[in-house]
Design a protein around this motif. Structure first.
Motif, PDB file in Angstrom:
ATOM      1  N   GLU A 162     -14.316   8.062 -13.932  1.00 59.85           N
ATOM      2  CA  GLU A 162     -15.215   9.093 -13.414  1.00 59.85           C
ATOM      3  C   GLU A 162     -14.622   9.776 -12.188  1.00 59.85           C
ATOM      4  O   GLU A 162     -14.654  11.006 -12.083  1.00 59.85           O
ATOM      5  CB  GLU A 162     -16.569   8.475 -13.068  1.00 59.85           C
ATOM      6  CG  GLU A 162     -17.575   9.493 -12.551  1.00 59.85           C
ATOM      7  CD  GLU A 162     -18.964   8.926 -12.406  1.00 59.85           C
ATOM      8  OE1 GLU A 162     -19.572   9.115 -11.325  1.00 59.85           O
ATOM      9  OE2 GLU A 162     -19.458   8.286 -13.367  1.00 59.85           O
ATOM     10  N   TYR A 163     -14.085   8.974 -11.267  1.00 61.54           N
ATOM     11  CA  TYR A 163     -13.536   9.599 -10.067  1.00 61.54           C
ATOM     12  C   TYR A 163     -12.284  10.411 -10.396  1.00 61.54           C
ATOM     13  O   TYR A 163     -12.129  11.551  -9.924  1.00 61.54           O
ATOM     14  CB  TYR A 163     -13.193   8.565  -8.997  1.00 61.54           C
ATOM     15  CG  TYR A 163     -12.551   9.219  -7.795  1.00 61.54           C
ATOM     16  CD1 TYR A 163     -13.287  10.051  -6.952  1.00 61.54           C
ATOM     17  CD2 TYR A 163     -11.185   9.066  -7.543  1.00 61.54           C
ATOM     18  CE1 TYR A 163     -12.697  10.695  -5.881  1.00 61.54           C
ATOM     19  CE2 TYR A 163     -10.580   9.716  -6.479  1.00 61.54           C
ATOM     20  CZ  TYR A 163     -11.343  10.528  -5.646  1.00 61.54           C
ATOM     21  OH  TYR A 163     -10.748  11.181  -4.599  1.00 61.54           O
ATOM     22  N   TYR A 164     -11.408   9.842 -11.206  1.00 67.81           N
ATOM     23  CA  TYR A 164     -10.169  10.555 -11.532  1.00 67.81           C
ATOM     24  C   TYR A 164     -10.485  11.860 -12.254  1.00 67.81           C
ATOM     25  O   TYR A 164      -9.847  12.892 -12.000  1.00 67.81           O
ATOM     26  CB  TYR A 164      -9.263   9.674 -12.389  1.00 67.81           C
ATOM     27  CG  TYR A 164      -7.888  10.274 -12.618  1.00 67.81           C
ATOM     28  CD1 TYR A 164      -6.965  10.357 -11.584  1.00 67.81           C
ATOM     29  CD2 TYR A 164      -7.524  10.767 -13.878  1.00 67.81           C
ATOM     30  CE1 TYR A 164      -5.705  10.911 -11.783  1.00 67.81           C
ATOM     31  CE2 TYR A 164      -6.274  11.325 -14.088  1.00 67.81           C
ATOM     32  CZ  TYR A 164      -5.373  11.390 -13.034  1.00 67.81           C
ATOM     33  OH  TYR A 164      -4.129  11.955 -13.229  1.00 67.81           O
ATOM     34  N   SER A 165     -11.477  11.827 -13.122  1.00 69.44           N
ATOM     35  CA  SER A 165     -11.858  13.038 -13.860  1.00 69.44           C
ATOM     36  C   SER A 165     -12.450  14.102 -12.939  1.00 69.44           C
ATOM     37  O   SER A 165     -12.428  15.294 -13.255  1.00 69.44           O
ATOM     38  CB  SER A 165     -12.872  12.697 -14.956  1.00 69.44           C
ATOM     39  OG  SER A 165     -12.288  11.838 -15.914  1.00 69.44           O
ATOM     40  N   SER A 166     -13.000  13.654 -11.789  1.00 71.38           N
ATOM     41  CA  SER A 166     -13.590  14.606 -10.851  1.00 71.38           C
ATOM     42  C   SER A 166     -12.523  15.378 -10.074  1.00 71.38           C
ATOM     43  O   SER A 166     -12.825  16.411  -9.461  1.00 71.38           O
ATOM     44  CB  SER A 166     -14.499  13.881  -9.859  1.00 71.38           C
ATOM     45  OG  SER A 166     -13.742  13.151  -8.893  1.00 71.38           O
ATOM     46  N   CYS A 200       0.848  -1.192   0.000  1.00 69.50           N
ATOM     47  CA  CYS A 200       0.000   0.000   0.000  1.00 69.50           C
ATOM     48  C   CYS A 200       0.880   1.236   0.000  1.00 69.50           C
ATOM     49  O   CYS A 200       1.798   1.360   0.817  1.00 69.50           O
ATOM     50  CB  CYS A 200      -0.897   0.016   1.235  1.00 69.50           C
ATOM     51  SG  CYS A 200      -1.907   1.500   1.374  1.00 69.50           S
ATOM     52  N   THR A 201       0.599   2.138  -0.902  1.00 72.74           N
ATOM     53  CA  THR A 201       1.400   3.355  -1.017  1.00 72.74           C
ATOM     54  C   THR A 201       0.727   4.526  -0.316  1.00 72.74           C
ATOM     55  O   THR A 201      -0.480   4.508  -0.037  1.00 72.74           O
ATOM     56  CB  THR A 201       1.626   3.714  -2.492  1.00 72.74           C
ATOM     57  OG1 THR A 201       0.352   3.992  -3.098  1.00 72.74           O
ATOM     58  CG2 THR A 201       2.324   2.571  -3.231  1.00 72.74           C
ATOM     59  N   LEU A 202       1.512   5.538  -0.065  1.00 74.76           N
ATOM     60  CA  LEU A 202       0.986   6.742   0.574  1.00 74.76           C
ATOM     61  C   LEU A 202      -0.137   7.388  -0.239  1.00 74.76           C
ATOM     62  O   LEU A 202      -1.126   7.840   0.351  1.00 74.76           O
ATOM     63  CB  LEU A 202       2.125   7.736   0.817  1.00 74.76           C
ATOM     64  CG  LEU A 202       1.786   8.976   1.639  1.00 74.76           C
ATOM     65  CD1 LEU A 202       1.242   8.595   2.998  1.00 74.76           C
ATOM     66  CD2 LEU A 202       3.029   9.868   1.770  1.00 74.76           C
ATOM     67  N   LEU A 245     -10.493  -2.138  -8.216  1.00 72.88           N
ATOM     68  CA  LEU A 245     -10.406  -3.561  -8.526  1.00 72.88           C
ATOM     69  C   LEU A 245     -10.233  -4.368  -7.245  1.00 72.88           C
ATOM     70  O   LEU A 245     -10.917  -5.381  -7.023  1.00 72.88           O
ATOM     71  CB  LEU A 245      -9.237  -3.825  -9.472  1.00 72.88           C
ATOM     72  CG  LEU A 245      -8.880  -5.300  -9.719  1.00 72.88           C
ATOM     73  CD1 LEU A 245     -10.015  -6.006 -10.440  1.00 72.88           C
ATOM     74  CD2 LEU A 245      -7.581  -5.409 -10.507  1.00 72.88           C
ATOM     75  N   GLU A 246      -9.325  -3.937  -6.379  1.00 75.06           N
ATOM     76  CA  GLU A 246      -9.071  -4.656  -5.127  1.00 75.06           C
ATOM     77  C   GLU A 246     -10.296  -4.627  -4.219  1.00 75.06           C
ATOM     78  O   GLU A 246     -10.635  -5.625  -3.578  1.00 75.06           O
ATOM     79  CB  GLU A 246      -7.855  -4.056  -4.424  1.00 75.06           C
ATOM     80  CG  GLU A 246      -6.550  -4.324  -5.157  1.00 75.06           C
ATOM     81  CD  GLU A 246      -5.340  -3.720  -4.462  1.00 75.06           C
ATOM     82  OE1 GLU A 246      -5.530  -2.939  -3.505  1.00 75.06           O
ATOM     83  OE2 GLU A 246      -4.220  -4.040  -4.880  1.00 75.06           O
ATOM     84  N   MET A 247     -10.980  -3.493  -4.166  1.00 74.22           N
ATOM     85  CA  MET A 247     -12.180  -3.396  -3.346  1.00 74.22           C
ATOM     86  C   MET A 247     -13.268  -4.330  -3.854  1.00 74.22           C
ATOM     87  O   MET A 247     -13.951  -5.007  -3.074  1.00 74.22           O
ATOM     88  CB  MET A 247     -12.682  -1.954  -3.323  1.00 74.22           C
ATOM     89  CG  MET A 247     -11.775  -1.002  -2.567  1.00 74.22           C
ATOM     90  SD  MET A 247     -12.210   0.750  -2.786  1.00 74.22           S
ATOM     91  CE  MET A 247     -13.776   0.837  -1.909  1.00 74.22           C
ATOM     92  N   ALA A 248     -13.447  -4.400  -5.177  1.00 73.18           N
ATOM     93  CA  ALA A 248     -14.476  -5.256  -5.755  1.00 73.18           C
ATOM     94  C   ALA A 248     -14.179  -6.729  -5.503  1.00 73.18           C
ATOM     95  O   ALA A 248     -15.071  -7.514  -5.163  1.00 73.18           O
ATOM     96  CB  ALA A 248     -14.601  -4.986  -7.253  1.00 73.18           C
ATOM     97  N   LEU A 249     -12.932  -7.123  -5.658  1.00 73.85           N
ATOM     98  CA  LEU A 249     -12.559  -8.517  -5.430  1.00 73.85           C
ATOM     99  C   LEU A 249     -12.599  -8.870  -3.939  1.00 73.85           C
ATOM    100  O   LEU A 249     -12.906 -10.007  -3.579  1.00 73.85           O
ATOM    101  CB  LEU A 249     -11.178  -8.807  -6.009  1.00 73.85           C
ATOM    102  CG  LEU A 249     -11.173  -9.054  -7.526  1.00 73.85           C
ATOM    103  CD1 LEU A 249      -9.759  -9.127  -8.063  1.00 73.85           C
ATOM    104  CD2 LEU A 249     -11.942 -10.327  -7.867  1.00 73.85           C
ATOM    105  N   GLU A 256      -4.596   4.895 -13.254  1.00 74.06           N
ATOM    106  CA  GLU A 256      -4.282   3.479 -13.059  1.00 74.06           C
ATOM    107  C   GLU A 256      -4.322   3.107 -11.581  1.00 74.06           C
ATOM    108  O   GLU A 256      -4.794   2.023 -11.211  1.00 74.06           O
ATOM    109  CB  GLU A 256      -2.903   3.155 -13.642  1.00 74.06           C
ATOM    110  CG  GLU A 256      -2.534   1.678 -13.515  1.00 74.06           C
ATOM    111  CD  GLU A 256      -1.180   1.363 -14.115  1.00 74.06           C
ATOM    112  OE1 GLU A 256      -0.742   0.201 -14.008  1.00 74.06           O
ATOM    113  OE2 GLU A 256      -0.545   2.287 -14.676  1.00 74.06           O
ATOM    114  N   LEU A 257      -3.843   3.988 -10.726  1.00 71.84           N
ATOM    115  CA  LEU A 257      -3.873   3.728  -9.286  1.00 71.84           C
ATOM    116  C   LEU A 257      -5.323   3.626  -8.803  1.00 71.84           C
ATOM    117  O   LEU A 257      -5.672   2.711  -8.045  1.00 71.84           O
ATOM    118  CB  LEU A 257      -3.155   4.837  -8.523  1.00 71.84           C
ATOM    119  CG  LEU A 257      -3.201   4.712  -6.989  1.00 71.84           C
ATOM    120  CD1 LEU A 257      -2.394   3.522  -6.526  1.00 71.84           C
ATOM    121  CD2 LEU A 257      -2.697   5.984  -6.334  1.00 71.84           C
TER     122      LEU A 257
END
Length: 355
Positions: free
Chosen positions: A127-131, A50-52, A152-156, A145-146
């Motif tokens: 959508e979120y990144y564009s916001s 997990c990155t900062l 992706l991790e949350m969905a899985l 990409e981040l």
């Protein structure tokens, strides 16, 4: 001003968005403190890092969501030496660790998103990144990409939980889940003195007992009405209560669950008072059915917790303590984003396991 306990309760809806707080596994992981991290790595769990920027996105979105409702002054509340800010920081860290653990568990169980769900991850991330404003993107040090990888991790992680509980569908009987509805007359046999309770003298306790016994006799011979007497003598907040097993004093519960409809109990003694009860309903259908759902959810959570904790025990967890010490809430007026979890729920809140 809102109390610390109230504010902690207010955080629960946010925690629920983070894969339902990963349910009963919250906070159980033991973190091994070590060195050897790459730049901006806040922790490692198994093969996941997990990155900062990830932590900053989690933390800032939690922060801004509540500031928009309650104002920035909520972070000044403190109890037992811990501020709400510190509590929220710990929640964000724990949630990210749990999501990443569940993501690894999903991979080990051979789970993957369908093509349509993978497309939803991309759409949600876009959508979120564009916001985000250009300033916010630079502030977080994040790219699309981040964000996509976080979703992706949350969905899985959510999929792993649903896969674990998929076959847990116990048959809960009416008796096991039963809620009864009774009228009560409660009379105290103790009084509060500071933080403790002092029992009445024996003579006063006997007086209370005799009062209730006379009421009971009158109700049984038809000269008195339970509701009328309850209005006169009941010292509880309510005179009609509905409850299930394991929620009341054992003596009260045993007496209430043995009553037939309209039957009046004997005098029931508890540590702080005496009860007289009359059964309105031996089975409250709506409450009983709702309790069956709660019992099923509890059994599912217990099974999940068992599997989750067994899996977690085999993973190395390392926290970058030096970097963690530098993490704080953001009071930068140009950082306002608060839609990270809302966007996830919009597109991926219904991700389920096929079959």
């Amino acid at each position: 001003m809102l109390s610390f306990k109230t504010l902690k309760k207010l955080l629960r809806p946010v925690a629920a968005l983070l894969i339902l707080c990963i349910l009963t596994g919250c906070g159980k992981a033991q973190v091994v403190l070590t060195t050897g991290f790459e730049k901006d790595e806040i922790f490692v769990v198994g093969s996941e890092r997990c990155t900062l920027p990830e932590l900053s996105i989690y933390l800032t979105n939690i922060q801004k969501t509540y500031e928009n409702v309650y104002g920035e002054e909520i972070w000044d509340v403190e109890e037992n030496g811990m501020t709400l800010e510190e509590s929220v920081k710990n929640i964000a860290l724990a949630q990210l660790a749990q999501v990443k653990t569940m993501y690894l568990l999903a991979l080990d169980r051979g789970l993957s998103l369908s093509g349509a769900e993978a497309d939803k991850v991309k759409i949600a991330a876009s959508e979120y990144y564009s916001s985000l404003t250009d300033y916010e993107k630079e502030f977080f040090g994040a790219d699309e990409e981040l964000i996509r990888n976080m979703y992706l991790e949350m969905a899985l992680a959510k999929m792993a939980y649903e896969d674990i509980i998929a076959d847990i569908s116990p048959e809960i009987s009416d008796d096991e889940a039963r809620f009864v509805k009774v009228r009560i007359i409660y009379m105290r046999t103790s009084y509060k003195n500071g933080d403790s309770f002092i029992s009445y003298a024996d003579s006063d306790r006997q007086r209370v007992y005799e009062t209730l016994q006379n009421i009971r006799t009158g109700i049984l011979n038809g000269s008195l009405d339970f509701e009328t007497e309850a209005a006169k003598y009941n010292e509880a907040t309510e005179s009609v209560i509905t409850f299930g097993k394991g929620t009341m004093d054992a003596a009260v519960e045993e007496a209430a669950f043995s009553l037939a409809s309209d039957e009046v109990s004997g005098i029931v003694e508890t540590a702080d008072g005496l009860y007289l009860m009359q059964c309105i309903s031996t089975l409250d259908r709506d409450q009983t059915d709702a309790n069956k759902i709660l019992i099923t959810d509890r059994l599912r959570d217990e099974e999940f917790e068992k599997i989750y904790n067994e899996y977690l025990e085999n993973l190395v967890r390392n926290l970058n303590t030096e970097l963690w010490k530098t993490v704080n809430l953001s009071y930068d007026e140009q950082v306002k984003t608060c839609s990270f979890f809302e966007t996830y729920e919009k597109y991926l809140g219904t991700v389920t396991v096929d079959g």
